[in-house]
Design an enzyme around this catalytic site. Structure first.
Site, PDB file in Angstrom:
ATOM      1  N   ASN A  82     -16.541   4.013  -0.750  1.00 13.87           N
ATOM      2  CA  ASN A  82     -15.647   3.368   0.212  1.00 13.87           C
ATOM      3  C   ASN A  82     -14.803   2.249  -0.416  1.00 13.87           C
ATOM      4  O   ASN A  82     -13.768   1.883   0.132  1.00 13.87           O
ATOM      5  CB  ASN A  82     -16.506   2.805   1.363  1.00 13.87           C
ATOM      6  CG  ASN A  82     -15.758   1.801   2.204  1.00 13.87           C
ATOM      7  OD1 ASN A  82     -14.946   2.154   3.047  1.00 13.87           O
ATOM      8  ND2 ASN A  82     -16.010   0.509   1.954  1.00 13.87           N
ATOM      9  N   TYR A 147      -1.358   3.746  -4.307  1.00 14.43           N
ATOM     10  CA  TYR A 147      -2.435   3.955  -3.330  1.00 14.43           C
ATOM     11  C   TYR A 147      -2.410   5.396  -2.796  1.00 14.43           C
ATOM     12  O   TYR A 147      -3.456   6.053  -2.695  1.00 14.43           O
ATOM     13  CB  TYR A 147      -2.257   2.944  -2.196  1.00 14.43           C
ATOM     14  CG  TYR A 147      -3.350   2.929  -1.149  1.00 14.43           C
ATOM     15  CD1 TYR A 147      -4.544   2.234  -1.365  1.00 14.43           C
ATOM     16  CD2 TYR A 147      -3.173   3.573   0.071  1.00 14.43           C
ATOM     17  CE1 TYR A 147      -5.536   2.201  -0.383  1.00 14.43           C
ATOM     18  CE2 TYR A 147      -4.153   3.538   1.049  1.00 14.43           C
ATOM     19  CZ  TYR A 147      -5.333   2.854   0.823  1.00 14.43           C
ATOM     20  OH  TYR A 147      -6.298   2.821   1.797  1.00 14.43           O
ATOM     21  N   PRO A 177      -9.282   7.775   7.028  1.00 21.33           N
ATOM     22  CA  PRO A 177      -9.038   6.883   8.168  1.00 21.33           C
ATOM     23  C   PRO A 177      -7.549   6.648   8.374  1.00 21.33           C
ATOM     24  O   PRO A 177      -6.764   6.636   7.423  1.00 21.33           O
ATOM     25  CB  PRO A 177      -9.707   5.562   7.747  1.00 21.33           C
ATOM     26  CG  PRO A 177     -10.549   5.881   6.548  1.00 21.33           C
ATOM     27  CD  PRO A 177      -9.892   7.062   5.897  1.00 21.33           C
TER      28      PRO A 177
END
Ligand code: NDP
Length: 240
Positions: A82, A147, A177
């Site tokens: 994560n 990213y 997400p």
């Protein structure tokens, strides 16, 4: 006896919610963090979950930290990758350091941590790996070539590694997400955030515990037929 889970970036934000949900579900949890000692200490005091300072971008540190967790808590059954960072800039302004930092932490971190737990999972015939990607790895985002590339890479990494674990009882899945109310999103300028929320059909930011709920589903012993998949949890912002 509870299964042992490592959650990287597990001391705040989405990772904190994942750590707490796993603990509440009976897992023995170890949370890894980068350097925010204050947050890590507060997290451990509040939850009773031990926190290990370790940079997921550093291959050797990952091996050492996983060995330490194994010795102190037990063999690793579950890994939740994560930990993540942003270093946003348009292509015109982005420098090589910003590119490398984001790729090394977000994508390199998945490789480094998986390397450290993988052989043990295969030998024991059980493992659950969940990699946290992003809506911005699926759809791209202005000012985030680093990213978006790293998160998109996570989705490919997940599908490839899932094929290696499939006959061995080791599943590998991803969660993508949407925008979740954490420190990371708090760093987005308010006017930009308003426009983002306006594009979310559910009409609000997501909550960290809503991502944790997806992790719990994927790491269950009963989820052995779910592998190589990406679970989008984004309030309907990106559907495909
Ligand atoms: P936060 O910035 O709130 O927390 C990040 C966590 O990762 C912290 O615990 C931090 O440790 C840790 N971390 C960062 N870099 C490293 C590293 N090199 N080694 C070890 N730990 C590290 O992030 P979020 O909770 O918002 O995000 C969690 C994940 O979800 C990330 O991968 C992010 O990309 C992804 N995501 C987030 C979204 C959002 O809207 N928030 C949307 C889509 C994806 P420390 O506290 O020590 O700094």
């Amino acid at each position: 006896m509870g299964r042992v889970a490592i959650v990287t970036g597990g001391t705040r934000g989405i990772g904190e919610a994942i750590s707490i949900s796993l603990k509440n579900a009976g897992f023995k949890v170890a949370a890894v963090y980068a350097g925010r000692e204050d947050r890590a200490r507060a997290f451990s005091e509040k939850t009773g979950i031990p926190a290990y300072k370790s940079d997921v971008a550093d291959f050797a540190q990952c091996a050492t930290t996983v060995a330490k967790i194994h010795a102190e808590i037990g063999a690793i059954d579950v890994l939740v990758n994560n930990a993540g960072i942003t270093r946003d800039a348009t292509m015109r302004r982005m420098n090589r350091v910003q590119w490398d930092e984001v790729l090394d932490a977000n994508l390199g971190g998945c490789f480094n941590m998986c390397k450290a737990v993988w052989d043990g999972m295969i030998e024991r015939g059980f493992g659950r790996v969940v990699n946290i990607g992003s809506i911005n790895g699926q759809a791209g985002q202005y000012g985030q070539v680093n990213y978006a590339a790293a998160k998109s890479g996570i989705h490919g990494f997940t599908k490839a590694l899932a094929q290696e674990g499939a006959t061995k009882g080791v599943t590998v899945n991803a969660i993508a997400p949407g925008y979740i109310d954490t420190d990371m999103v708090a760093a987005v300028p308010a006017p930009v955030l308003e426009k983002i929320v306006a594009r979310i059909p559910v009409g609000r930011l997501g909550r960290a515990d809503e991502i944790a709920r997806g992790v719990l589903f994927l790491v269950a012993d009963e989820a052995g037929f779910v592998t190589g998949s990406t679970l989008s949890i984004n309030g309907g912002q990106h559907m495909y």
